[in-house]
Motif scaffolding. Structure first.
Motif, PDB file in Angstrom:
ATOM      1  N   ASP A 112       0.921  -1.217   0.045  1.00 22.31           N
ATOM      2  CA  ASP A 112      -0.115  -0.022   0.052  1.00 22.31           C
ATOM      3  C   ASP A 112       0.850   1.300   0.066  1.00 22.31           C
ATOM      4  O   ASP A 112       1.501   1.573   1.071  1.00 22.31           O
ATOM      5  CB  ASP A 112      -0.961  -0.070   1.118  1.00 22.31           C
ATOM      6  N   LEU A 113       0.941   1.902  -0.984  1.00 24.06           N
ATOM      7  CA  LEU A 113       1.880   3.045  -1.268  1.00 24.06           C
ATOM      8  C   LEU A 113       1.665   4.078  -0.245  1.00 24.06           C
ATOM      9  O   LEU A 113       2.182   5.141  -0.311  1.00 24.06           O
ATOM     10  CB  LEU A 113       1.934   3.440  -2.808  1.00 24.06           C
ATOM     11  N   GLU A 114       0.169   4.014   0.394  1.00 23.70           N
ATOM     12  CA  GLU A 114      -0.210   5.315   0.932  1.00 23.70           C
ATOM     13  C   GLU A 114       0.144   5.209   2.400  1.00 23.70           C
ATOM     14  O   GLU A 114      -0.035   6.058   3.234  1.00 23.70           O
ATOM     15  CB  GLU A 114      -1.689   5.449   0.992  1.00 23.70           C
ATOM     16  N   GLN A 115       0.693   3.776   2.885  1.00 24.94           N
ATOM     17  CA  GLN A 115       1.015   3.694   4.197  1.00 24.94           C
ATOM     18  C   GLN A 115       2.478   4.270   4.539  1.00 24.94           C
ATOM     19  O   GLN A 115       3.349   4.302   3.459  1.00 24.94           O
ATOM     20  CB  GLN A 115       0.929   2.111   4.514  1.00 24.94           C
ATOM     21  N   LEU A 116       2.742   4.327   5.684  1.00 27.66           N
ATOM     22  CA  LEU A 116       4.210   4.888   5.990  1.00 27.66           C
ATOM     23  C   LEU A 116       5.027   3.631   5.809  1.00 27.66           C
ATOM     24  O   LEU A 116       6.118   3.702   5.121  1.00 27.66           O
ATOM     25  CB  LEU A 116       4.205   5.175   7.652  1.00 27.66           C
ATOM     26  N   ILE A 117       4.836   2.290   6.094  1.00 30.66           N
ATOM     27  CA  ILE A 117       5.463   1.352   5.764  1.00 30.66           C
ATOM     28  C   ILE A 117       4.613   0.636   4.575  1.00 30.66           C
ATOM     29  O   ILE A 117       3.699   0.163   4.577  1.00 30.66           O
ATOM     30  CB  ILE A 117       5.405   0.163   6.818  1.00 30.66           C
ATOM     31  N   GLN A 118       5.025   0.920   3.223  1.00 33.18           N
ATOM     32  CA  GLN A 118       4.652   0.741   2.059  1.00 33.18           C
ATOM     33  C   GLN A 118       4.478  -1.037   1.776  1.00 33.18           C
ATOM     34  O   GLN A 118       3.561  -1.304   1.225  1.00 33.18           O
ATOM     35  CB  GLN A 118       5.125   1.399   0.875  1.00 33.18           C
ATOM     36  N   HIS A 119       5.724  -1.496   2.015  1.00 33.03           N
ATOM     37  CA  HIS A 119       5.804  -2.766   1.645  1.00 33.03           C
ATOM     38  C   HIS A 119       5.978  -3.501   3.004  1.00 33.03           C
ATOM     39  O   HIS A 119       7.258  -3.411   3.507  1.00 33.03           O
ATOM     40  CB  HIS A 119       6.877  -3.164   0.602  1.00 33.03           C
ATOM     41  N   GLY A 120       5.333  -4.637   3.474  1.00 32.20           N
ATOM     42  CA  GLY A 120       5.565  -5.162   4.759  1.00 32.20           C
ATOM     43  C   GLY A 120       5.279  -6.547   4.437  1.00 32.20           C
ATOM     44  O   GLY A 120       4.321  -7.238   3.753  1.00 32.20           O
ATOM     45  N   CYS A 121       5.992  -7.384   5.276  1.00 36.81           N
ATOM     46  CA  CYS A 121       5.566  -8.872   5.887  1.00 36.81           C
ATOM     47  C   CYS A 121       5.649  -8.822   6.986  1.00 36.81           C
ATOM     48  O   CYS A 121       6.570  -8.938   7.781  1.00 36.81           O
ATOM     49  CB  CYS A 121       6.675  -9.920   4.902  1.00 36.81           C
TER      50      CYS A 121
END
Length: 205
Positions: free
Chosen positions: A117-126
């Motif tokens: 989610d490019l709108e989140q502070l952490i865009q790419h997470g696992c």
């Protein structure tokens, strides 16, 4: 020098045990490839408050994240928020409390475990939600994120060392061997990350 950074937080790692059991990292230090600092821990010495301190520089009594059951978004400026303001790419392979602090709270595993989610502070997470989730999987998750997204700032946060300390104690062979295993996992990835131009920072909590 590259501005890309990987921050590795080794939860529950005792300084003396790191000196004794992390041969690969100590070898890098002996060759002058790394620098070792001993830091004074902020109080209270609990996980969620110190995650917030590491990422924001704000002490727990000022951040309001004063114990592990404070389940809300951070209201402080963090490394993630600064990166996003600068239009940089962020990623994390980490315990789900980081997702709650910097993305969405409360954590919903079905929605948040794999975040794109490019709108989140952490865009790419696992994100994971069990202390026993293998460190080897966390590093593999991180490398997969790095290869797919080439983030400017990535957090890596394994929990097996902390879990071993809680269950067996910091003087146990199980705890020391868990530290050695994490050092071994780092030896698989750190040379590549450094060659790819990342500055790698490691914190023990």
């Amino acid at each position: 020098m590259s501005n890309k950074v990987i921050l590795i937080v080794l939860d529950g790692l005792a300084y003396n045990t790191a000196e004794q059991c992390m041969g690969f990292l100590q070898g890098l230090n002996a060759q002058g490839a790394t620098t070792l600092y001993k830091l004074q821990c902020e109080l209270p010495s609990k996980s969620r408050p110190l995650y917030e301190t590491i990422l924001t520089g704000v002490t727990p009594v000022l951040s309001g994240i004063v114990h592990n059951d404070v389940n809300r978004n951070s209201n402080q400026q963090s490394v993630f928020s600064l990166a996003r303001k600068a239009e940089l790419t962020t990623a994390a392979a980490a315990f789900h409390w980081f997702s709650e602090l910097y993305n969405r709270s409360p954590y919903n595993a079905a929605r948040d475990r794999h975040t794109e989610d490019l709108e989140q502070l952490i865009q790419h997470g696992c994100f994971y939600h069990g202390d026993h989730y293998p460190d080897s999987y966390v590093y593999l998750d991180a490398e997969s994120l790095r290869r797919r997204h080439n983030p400017d700032f990535m957090l890596i946060h394994p929990m097996n060392i902390d879990n071993a300390g809680h269950h067996e104690g910091v003087d146990s062979s199980h705890y020391r061997n868990t530290v050695r295993n994490s050092d071994g996992e780092l030896s698989k990835y750190l040379p590549t990350w450094i060659d790819e131009g990342y500055q790698v920072r490691r914190f023990s909590r």
